[in-house]
Design a protein around this motif. Structure first.
Motif, short mmCIF file in Angstrom:
data_model
loop_
_atom_site.label_atom_id
_atom_site.label_comp_id
_atom_site.label_asym_id
_atom_site.label_seq_id
_atom_site.Cartn_x
_atom_site.Cartn_y
_atom_site.Cartn_z
N ARG A 258 32.87 -51.55 -65.40
CA ARG A 258 32.65 -52.76 -64.39
C ARG A 258 32.09 -52.25 -63.17
NH1 ARG A 258 36.98 -53.27 -67.97
NH2 ARG A 258 37.55 -55.48 -68.66
N CYS A 259 31.57 -51.28 -62.93
CA CYS A 259 31.06 -50.82 -61.66
C CYS A 259 29.67 -50.24 -61.73
CB CYS A 259 32.00 -49.85 -60.87
SG CYS A 259 33.65 -50.37 -60.43
N LEU A 260 29.00 -50.37 -60.47
CA LEU A 260 27.70 -49.53 -60.43
C LEU A 260 28.02 -48.17 -59.74
CD1 LEU A 260 25.09 -52.14 -59.08
CD2 LEU A 260 25.58 -51.69 -61.32
N GLN A 261 27.69 -47.11 -60.69
CA GLN A 261 28.10 -45.77 -60.16
C GLN A 261 26.93 -44.85 -59.50
OE1 GLN A 261 30.18 -43.66 -63.23
NE2 GLN A 261 30.30 -41.81 -62.30
N PHE A 262 27.44 -44.32 -58.32
CA PHE A 262 26.35 -43.48 -57.78
C PHE A 262 26.90 -42.16 -57.54
CE2 PHE A 262 25.17 -47.99 -56.75
CZ PHE A 262 23.82 -48.08 -56.84
N ASN A 263 26.31 -41.32 -57.99
CA ASN A 263 26.58 -40.01 -57.55
C ASN A 263 26.06 -39.26 -56.54
OD1 ASN A 263 28.02 -37.32 -58.27
ND2 ASN A 263 26.50 -36.74 -59.65
N LEU A 264 26.71 -39.05 -55.32
CA LEU A 264 26.29 -38.36 -54.07
C LEU A 264 26.05 -36.74 -54.31
CD1 LEU A 264 27.27 -41.18 -53.25
CD2 LEU A 264 27.76 -40.45 -51.08
N GLN B 236 21.02 -38.32 -49.08
CA GLN B 236 21.32 -39.06 -50.09
C GLN B 236 20.18 -40.29 -50.55
OE1 GLN B 236 23.95 -38.15 -51.90
NE2 GLN B 236 24.76 -36.74 -50.33
N ASP B 237 18.97 -39.69 -50.70
CA ASP B 237 17.90 -40.77 -50.66
C ASP B 237 17.95 -41.48 -51.78
OD1 ASP B 237 17.16 -39.57 -48.21
OD2 ASP B 237 15.55 -38.28 -49.14
N HIS B 238 18.68 -41.09 -52.97
CA HIS B 238 18.41 -41.79 -54.31
C HIS B 238 19.46 -42.76 -54.26
CE1 HIS B 238 21.85 -39.13 -54.72
NE2 HIS B 238 22.33 -39.77 -55.59
N VAL B 239 20.58 -42.79 -53.46
CA VAL B 239 21.37 -43.91 -53.19
C VAL B 239 21.10 -44.74 -52.15
CG1 VAL B 239 23.68 -44.62 -52.60
CG2 VAL B 239 23.48 -42.23 -53.79
N VAL C 266 34.06 -61.83 -52.56
CA VAL C 266 34.83 -60.31 -52.76
C VAL C 266 34.08 -59.41 -53.41
CG1 VAL C 266 37.04 -59.06 -53.75
CG2 VAL C 266 37.21 -61.25 -52.94
N LYS C 267 34.01 -58.14 -52.43
CA LYS C 267 33.01 -57.12 -53.17
C LYS C 267 33.93 -56.05 -53.14
CE LYS C 267 29.28 -59.63 -53.23
NZ LYS C 267 28.59 -59.69 -54.40
N PHE C 268 34.04 -54.81 -53.99
CA PHE C 268 34.53 -53.90 -54.23
C PHE C 268 33.99 -52.58 -54.04
CE2 PHE C 268 37.37 -56.71 -56.66
CZ PHE C 268 38.89 -56.48 -56.17
N ILE C 269 34.37 -51.73 -53.27
CA ILE C 269 33.65 -50.31 -53.14
C ILE C 269 34.82 -49.24 -53.47
CG2 ILE C 269 32.49 -48.88 -51.47
CD1 ILE C 269 31.49 -51.16 -49.93
N LEU C 270 34.57 -48.62 -54.47
CA LEU C 270 35.46 -47.58 -54.76
C LEU C 270 34.86 -46.22 -54.64
CD1 LEU C 270 36.50 -49.14 -58.32
CD2 LEU C 270 37.30 -49.45 -56.13
N ALA C 271 35.70 -45.13 -54.27
CA ALA C 271 35.16 -43.76 -53.86
C ALA C 271 36.22 -42.83 -54.57
CB ALA C 271 35.17 -43.62 -52.28
#
Length: 732
Positions: free
Chosen positions: A169-175, A21-24, A150-155
């Motif tokens: 409202r989120c930064l999206q990363f596609n693994l 997952q180098d790009h993330v 506060v930080k949110f991490i959604l999966a």
């Protein structure tokens, strides 16, 4: 000590140890190093690619006692407690079991409080797509503007189910899924640290079975270690997975390339003996064919450590590229057809036989010859020999026609096996049709048949196409040309020929000006030369097909053929085929009805024409609501009260229809002004009002209605009487 599975024991603890997952990793590392921290991240991807692992590493980077860094120490209290899952300010929430609005409201109520032990409160919501719509709506405001601590991490594994209001409202990363080489490399490192023996082909089988999931690969490795007693060999892993030995597929491709059907069936039987999956066999075959195709296009693309590298290179040289593509397509499609087959064995065998038949390597077997059919008619011709083509009808020469009042003309039948008597008596068997003087047949749709002997005038030669001959049993007439040496010179005659030919006189010269006019080339669809313009019955506008001047029909070549003959010679016209009704005779010189002229139109005749013009939509409304305003040269002027009708594009359509109706080029000019009762719409309204008044008068005069009014005090409800429109006329 309790055994810890490999998937948990070798979970990455930092960004450096995360695989595939180098790009993330690059994006998060730069954000942490530059302190450009977003308040919400969304990690998407399939199972076992590192979503939860990545969220824990990010939480350690935010709360590490050394500061916000991309390289957490891993030894401080925050790092160790996050790794063990007991850090008070890091909360992992399973949205599959806490998906309601009440659980989300409770979580958000606690978010307003400052963290107790760390720098940030980190809420990790796994499988966030399982939340209900109300739960998503409840978290929108806090997710957009959370407190600074506060930080949110959604999966999630299914980002399509997340509302776009949350995604924005989120930064999206596609693994991404793990490539097989990355999985093999990581497994080699893990097994080396575990001090377990292994074979690289065995690890490759595990990587293929994991389908891009590192957690699945580690779980399969655990299973292989238990199955092989700590010795991961290729044979042991293959037996554990139930996969097919690739050597069987190589043998199958060799048999397909050689067109060896028995060898193909032998491979299928061997797979059945081992109890292997035919669906998996087709999938592995498609994968092997893809590698062969790649080797054909890019030589040396297959890694040298691949155990099948030599076989793939050999197949790439022996198989034709088109055959490889064909085999691949059949394998892929046949895998989906296994459920429709009687059983998997039959489906797999039929797929292999389809490859053989389509590739053409095993040529088609010749079919046995059919025995010759026995003759039942006594014919001497052999049944196996092809039937001879029917001989063309013999052409008989035209005979001179005797003048009226002389002896009956000599009549001869067509040639046959025996000589027929030259008498006008009908023969017992059907004879050859009458010969024609021209090679081109007539284009007539209805032709008369001969039921009575014809008495042509002196020197008149009959010339009819073969299609006009009578049916079996009728006398077939053949007219013989005069002999130049014996017959006297005939009088000038008129020759009747097909409409697309130019008749010639017996002396080789044109038979008068009419024949010269007919000799000019003409269009098959054009009207005859003596008709200015013929209007068919089904033409637009619908003109009547009968009248006092044409005898009840439109001029046609068939009619004029016989009428010209009758007018010139006084001969009697033959009866129509099958006793068809004979059309009434038409006076000589009668002409077909011509198109109407635009100069004959007036304000009184325009409403009737406007009501039956073949137009629809706005063009029909323009015609119906307009008045005739006159003609100036080639310009037709109409007046309409509605400006939108005058300015619409329907004017062009109406102009085209008027040009077709009058048969000339016209321009249409529409004026805007008040209209009176000279429009088709006004005439229709007037007729409708008259029918309404007639209906009301009929009801008032009805004896039964009058008795109801008088005896029972009944009343006719105003507006309840409706006239009935007359039925529409049937189309002509």
């Amino acid at each position: 000590m309790t055994y810890l599975v490999l998937a948990r024991k070798w979970r990455p603890r930092s960004f450096d140890t995360l695989v595939g997952q180098d790009h993330v990793v690059r994006a998060l590392t730069h954000a942490l190093d530059t302190q450009r921290l977003h308040h919400a991240w969304l990690f998407t991807g399939t199972r076992g690619v590192g979503k939860t692992t990545l969220s824990r590493i990010l939480a350690k980077s935010l709360n590490c006692e050394t500061g916000v860094t991309s390289k957490p120490c891993g030894v401080c209290q925050a790092c160790t407690e996050i790794d063990s899952g007991r850090f008070v300010d890091y909360l992992e929430l399973d949205a599959a079991s806490n998906r309601g609005v009440d659980e989300m409201t409770q979580l958000l109520e606690q978010a307003v409080y400052a963290p107790g032990a760390g720098r940030f409160k980190v809420y990790m919501i796994d499988e966030v797509h399982m939340l209900t719509g109300h739960a998503f709506n409840a978290m929108l405001k806090t997710l957009e503007e959370p407190p600074p601590h506060v930080k949110f991490i959604l999966a999630t594994t299914d980002p399509q189910k997340i509302p776009v209001t949350v995604l924005s409202r989120c930064l999206q990363f596609n693994l991404k899924q793990m490539p097989p080489d990355s999985i093999v490399g990581h497994l080699r490192q893990v097994l080396g640290d575990e001090q377990l023996a292994f074979e690289v082909p065995a690890l490759r089988l595990i990587a293929q079975a994991a389908s891009g999931s590192m957690r699945d690969a580690l779980s399969l490795t655990d299973q292989a270690i238990a199955y092989s007693a700590g010795n991961l060999t290729e044979e042991a892993v293959r037996g554990m997975l139930g996969t097919i030995d690739q050597r069987h597929l190589v043998r199958l491709l060799d048999a397909l390339g050689a067109g060896d059907a028995p060898a193909v069936l032998a491979v299928a039987d061997e797979l059945a003996t081992r109890g292997l999956s035919y669906g998996g066999a087709l999938a592995d075959l498609a994968g092997l064919l893809s590698r062969v195709a790649i080797e054909q296009r890019v030589a040396g693309a297959i890694s040298s450590d691949d155990p099948l590298a030599g076989d793939i290179a050999r197949l790439a040289r022996s198989l034709h590229p088109d055959a490889v593509q064909l085999f691949y397509s059949v394998a892929v499609h046949s895998r989906g057809e296994l459920a429709l087959a009687p059983d998997e064995y039959a489906g797999f065998v039929m797929a292999c036989l389809r490859m053989l038949s389509l590739s053409g390597e095993a040529g088609p077997q010749p079919l046995p010859a059919m025995p010759p059919a026995s003759s039942t008619t006594g014919s001497t011709a052999s049944a196996a020999a092809p039937a001879p083509a029917p001989a063309p009808a013999p052409v008989a020469a035209a005979a001179p026609v005797e003048p009226r009042g002389a002896a009956a003309p000599s009549v001869s039948t067509a040639p046959s096996a025996s000589t027929a008597p030259a008498t006008p008596v009908a023969p017992a068997e059907p004879v050859a049709p009458m010969a024609v003087a021209a090679a081109t047949p007539s284009n007539r749709s209805t032709t008369p048949s001969v039921s009575d002997p014809i008495e042509p005038a002196a020197g008149m030669a009959m010339n009819r196409p073969a299609s006009t001959m009578p049916s079996a049993g009728a006398a077939a007439l053949a007219v013989t040309p005069p002999a130049a040496a014996t017959a006297p010179a005939p009088a000038p005659t008129a020759v009747i020929a097909p409409w697309d030919e130019a008749p010639e006189s017996t002396s080789g010269q044109a038979a008068g000006p009419d024949a010269a006019a007919r000799s000019a080339p003409r269009d098959d669809d054009a009207p005859p030369a003596w008709v200015d313009e013929v209007i068919p019955d089904d033409a637009e506008g619908g003109y009547p097909s009968s009248g006092p001047d044409d005898g009840g029909f439109i001029a046609s070549p068939d009619d004029d053929d016989f009428e010209t003959l009758a007018a010139a010679t006084g001969a009697r016209a033959p009866a129509m085929r099958d006793a068809a009704p004979v059309r009434p005779a038409r006076a000589p010189g009668a002409r077909a009805r011509q198109r109407p002229r635009v100069t004959d139109m007036s304000e009184a005749t325009w409403p009737e024409l406007a009501a039956r013009l073949p137009v629809t939509g706005l063009a029909a409304e323009l015609a119906r609501q307009s008045e005739w305003h006159g003609v100036q040269g080639d310009t037709v002027m109409l007046r309409v009260a509605v400006r939108t009708l005058a300015d619409s594009a329907s004017r062009v359509r109406l102009q085209t229809v008027l040009c077709e109706h009058f048969g000339q080029s016209l321009r249409l000019d529409v004026l805007v002004g008040a209209t009176g009762d000279a429009t088709a719409h006004a005439v229709a309204q007037h007729e409708r009002a008259e029918r309404q008044r007639a209906a009301e008068a009929a009801v008032e005069a009805d004896p039964f209605v009058r008795s109801l009014l008088a005896d029972f005090g009944a009343q006719v409800v105003p507006g309840s009487i409706r006239h009935v429109d007359p039925p529409a006329a049937a189309p002509r």
